[in-house]
Each structure stands twice: as structure tokens, then as C-alpha cells.
Scaffold this active site. Structure first.
Site, PDB file in Angstrom:
ATOM      1  CG  HIS A 197      -4.494  16.608  56.004  1.00 48.67           C
ATOM      2  ND1 HIS A 197      -3.726  16.821  54.885  1.00 48.67           N
ATOM      3  CD2 HIS A 197      -3.782  17.116  57.040  1.00 48.67           C
ATOM      4  CE1 HIS A 197      -2.600  17.440  55.227  1.00 48.67           C
ATOM      5  NE2 HIS A 197      -2.606  17.616  56.539  1.00 48.67           N
TER       6      HIS A 197
ATOM      7  CG  ASP B  95      -6.283  18.206  51.989  1.00 40.82           C
ATOM      8  OD1 ASP B  95      -6.283  17.545  53.044  1.00 40.82           O
ATOM      9  OD2 ASP B  95      -6.375  19.453  51.980  1.00 40.82           O
TER      10      ASP B  95
ATOM     11  CG  ASP C 107       1.220  18.672  55.943  1.00 37.85           C
ATOM     12  OD1 ASP C 107       0.339  18.035  56.531  1.00 37.85           O
ATOM     13  OD2 ASP C 107       1.127  19.890  55.706  1.00 37.85           O
TER      14      ASP C 107
ATOM     15  CD  GLU D 103      -4.809  20.445  57.703  1.00 43.60           C
ATOM     16  OE1 GLU D 103      -4.460  20.971  58.769  1.00 43.60           O
ATOM     17  OE2 GLU D 103      -4.157  20.581  56.644  1.00 43.60           O
ATOM     18  CD  GLU D 104      -2.190  21.202  54.036  1.00 44.82           C
ATOM     19  OE1 GLU D 104      -2.169  22.341  54.519  1.00 44.82           O
ATOM     20  OE2 GLU D 104      -1.360  20.317  54.330  1.00 44.82           O
TER      21      GLU D 104
ATOM     22  CD  GLU E 283      -1.383  18.131  60.073  1.00 43.45           C
ATOM     23  OE1 GLU E 283      -0.303  18.365  59.506  1.00 43.45           O
ATOM     24  OE2 GLU E 283      -2.485  18.194  59.502  1.00 43.45           O
TER      25      GLU E 283
ATOM     26  CG  HIS F 214       2.648  23.429  53.342  1.00 46.43           C
ATOM     27  ND1 HIS F 214       1.781  24.385  53.808  1.00 46.43           N
ATOM     28  CD2 HIS F 214       2.143  22.243  53.747  1.00 46.43           C
ATOM     29  CE1 HIS F 214       0.792  23.797  54.480  1.00 46.43           C
ATOM     30  NE2 HIS F 214       0.998  22.504  54.449  1.00 46.43           N
TER      31      HIS F 214
HETATM   32 ZN   LIG Z   1      -1.100  18.697  57.454  1.00 42.61          ZN
END
Ligand SMILES: [Zn+2]
Length: 386
Positions: A74, A76, A106, A138-139, A166, A359
Site C-alpha cells: 500500500h 498510504d 510500513d 490500506e490504513e 507488510e 505507525h
Molecule cells: Zn501496512
């Protein structure tokens, strides 16, 4: 592969510099990737949103007459709001063998590795094509990849296997739970709180429904167990609640949110049906005796399927070999892997970086992880060319 490492770092710096927080457009990043691929003679196809603000990108290297291996990730990232960073989150910064930046782990690191390997993929005589499948959103519930998956086997080729990069520190993840979220809205009838019999208290009925959910939670805890997961059962939580308008008014509105994290094979709709049946039997008749306009709506707002690797596809032993691993793991976070599988493309989760850094403030990807990923992709190309 020192050259590939340098290229991957440069590409990662470019990718990180695009602020692709899920709430924003990813089109500038997609345009950059398109241009890069075009520079290597590869045409990519967008799967855009209706308003054109975002797009997934799909590209193929190698033959067009056989199903291929897709590298999926992903574009994003999660917001940096409220986080205290030691360097600009959108400027890739190398310190002590670590590449700091939002999304470095990520999962723009994996995207950068896949892109850095494109010249190498082109040099090999691939018997199976290698696809790039880059998604968005995705997030925020794995929503952006769905329109692209819907095109697989139609406008886009259906991959034989999908490698979702991931962060697993290049370990092989062959199972994860599936989160499902619901929003429950209740409408009662207002009355002065001194005259409660004239009203219908939406908060009180929400409490009954929550009571039923707590009973379900206890049953799930005592139900099917899978020791590979922590916790080893399907978990259930009430996550949000809001209701009422004033301290002396019988509350009319109340809503609450709840979620489950289901083990692979668990049917979340069992719980959906049970809560709806409970509302019909134990709440609504009483509510409507006073207020015919009273309502309860129970709606699933997002569902990501749980994932367990497709064994007949052979993707597990293949990925273990390519990653130099001898065991698989199950994880609690969710990915796009289950969606690819539901779309007919067996998937595995294996990518650089540690999920613990995802994150967070000062998110980083170590250069060693980047290099491990490049080695993995080199072996994948060997396998696709053999
Ligand atoms: Zn991810």
C-alpha cells in the site's frame, strides 16, 4: 547487491517525500512510480477512484501468457499528528544504519525494494511475469485495494501468487485475524427525565445490547482456540459510545461501535445475526409500545477477511525457501492478503521491517532489512526465471 541497495534507498527517499497520509491524494506518488517504470519501458495501469484523487497501480514485467507473481503493497501511511519526531517525517534520514521516515517500514520500504529490482527483473528471462500491485487506503480498512482486486482476471491479469510485503522482518506470516466493525444506532423518544415512562431511553436499550455483546465475548473466550494467536480466540470489544442530549432529558439518540477480531474460519455474521435477533426480541417491542418511531440499526461498517494461507498453492514452502526461514508465524494485525485470496490469488505476508516501528514516531527501516528484502526478491526472480 550494493547497487540495488543504493537504488532502493534513493527510491525510498522519493516515496517517503510524498505525504500520502490516507486522508490525502496519492496521485503524485503514483505519477512518480509510473514515470520510473516508463523509464524502464514498463507500462502501468491505474485503477483510480471515481474522483481521481487516488489510484492503485498495476504493472507487469515479463511474459504476458502465464499467471505471475505479484509484489503487493500500500502507498498510504498513517498520520504524524501528535507525534514527536527527531527529524522531518517526510524527509528520509539515515542514522546508524536506520532509515527514518513516515512509511519507511510500513510499507514504502518494500515498494522501494520492488521498484529497485525492476531493472534486474527485466534482465532475467522470466518464465513467469512479476507484477507490481500498489494500493491506497490500506490504513483505513483495506478499502483501496478492493477495486483493483475486482479487476484481476478481467482488465488485469490474475496473479498466481501474491507477496504482500507488510513488515515481518522477512519472516513468513501465513495467518492473521480478520477485524469486523459495526455501528449500532438507537432512537428512543424524549421526555422530561422526571417522567421517564413517557419516553424511551435509548441509552438504556444500548446497555441491554452491550450486555448481550459481553455475553458473546465470554462465549468466544471459551470457544475455538488457536494457540498461534495472542489472544488465542476471536476477541470482541465495544469500542465507542455516545448518547443523550441533556442531563434532564430521557435520551433519544445513542450509538455505539463494536468490533471483533475473528480467527480464520470464524463467521462474523453469526454475531451480526445474533445481536439483531436479540434487538428484535428483547428491545424493539418494548420500545415501540411507547414510541412506534423507535429504531435500532445494526450495520457492519468495515470487514477485512481473516487470512490463512492457501496450502495447495504451495506458496508457504516457496516463501520459506525464498526468505531462508524454517517456520511460519501468525499475527494479530491485518493485511490485504485475505482480500487477494478471496479474489482468487493465493497470498503470503513477508516484508522488511518490524511492525513495532510501524505507525510510531521515528518510524524507521534498518538498511539490513532493506538488503534482506532485496536478496529475497532476487531469489524470487531466480525462481520466476527457472
Ligand atoms: Zn501496512
Amino acid at each position: 547487491m550494493p547497487d540495488a541497495t543504493a537504488t532502493a534507498k534513493q527510491l525510498l527517499a522519493r516515496l517517503v517525500a510524498f505525504d500520502t497520509v490516507s486522508a490525502k491524494s496519492n496521485i503524485a506518488l503514483i505519477g512518480f512510480v509510473e514515470d520510473y517504470l516508463a523509464g524502464h519501458g514498463i507500462e502501468a495501469q491505474r485503477v483510480p477512484t471515481a474522483d481521481g484523487e487516488k489510484a492503485s497501480l498495476f504493472a507487469s514485467i515479463g511474459p504476458t501468457d502465464s499467471p505471475g507473481l505479484a509484489l503487493s503493497g500500500h502507498t498510504d501511511v498513517v498520520p504524524v499528528t501528535g507525534q514527536s519526531w527527531d527529524s522531518d517525517p517526510f524527509t528520509l534520514t539515515e542514522r546508524d544504519g536506520r532509515l527514518y521516515g513516515r512509511g519507511s517500514c510500513d510499507m514504502k520500504g518494500y515498494l522501494a525494494c520492488a521498484l529497485a529490482m525492476v531493472p534486474e527483473f527485466k534482465r532475467r528471462r522470466l518464465k513467469l511475469p512479476i507484477h507490481l500491485a500498489f494500493s491506497y487506503d490500506e490504513e483505513v480498512g483495506c478499502t483501496g485495494v478492493r477495486p483493483m482486486i475486482a479487476e484481476l482476471g478481467k482488465r488485469l491479469p490474475l496473479p498466481r501468487l501474491v507477496f504482500v510485503g507488510e513488515p515481518t522482518e522477512m519472516g513468513v506470516v501465513d495467518a492473521h485475524k480478520g477485524p469486523v466493525r459495526w455501528r449500532v444506532e438507537l432512537t428512543g423518544r424524549a421526555a422530561h427525565s422526571s417522567m421517564p415512562h413517557l419516553g424511551v431511553n435509548a441509552i438504556a436499550y444500548a446497555g441491554r445490547l452491550i450486555g448481550e455483546l459481553l455475553r458473546m465475548e465470554e462465549e468466544l473466550k471459551a470457544g475455538d482456540q488457536d494457540a498461534r494467536f495472542d489472544p488465542p480466540f476471536t476477541s470482541l470489544q465495544v469500542t465507542q459510545i455516545e448518547g443523550g442530549t441533556a442531563s434532564n432529558v430521557v435520551p433519544v439518540p445513542c450509538w455505539f461501535g463494536w468490533e471483533i477480531r475473528g480467527l480464520p474460519g470464524f463467521d462474523p455474521m453469526l454475531l451480526d445475526r445474533r445481536l439483531k435477533a436479540y434487538a428484535l426480541a428483547h428491545c424493539l417491542p418494548e420500545m415501540r409500545r411507547v414510541a412506534p418511531e423507535a429504531t435500532i440499526t445494526i450495520a457492519a461498517t468495515n470487514q477485512v477477511p481473516a487470512y490463512a494461507a492457501d496450502l495447495p498453492s504451495g506458496i508457504v514452502p516457496l516463501t520459506l525457501t525464498l526468505a531462508g526461514q524454517n517456520k511460519t508465524n501468525a499475527v494479530s494485525y491485518c493485511t490485504e492478503a485475505g482480500l487477494f485470496q478471496d479474489g482468487g490469488a493465493p497470498a503470503i505476508v513477508c516484508g522488511p521491517g518490524n511492525i513495532a516501528q510501524a505507525h510510531t514516531a521515528n518510524e524507521f527501516l534498518s538498511v539490513a532489512e532493506l538488503e534482506k528484502c532485496l536478496v529475497f526478491l532476487g531469489r524470487l526472480a531466480d525462481w520466476a526465471a527457472a
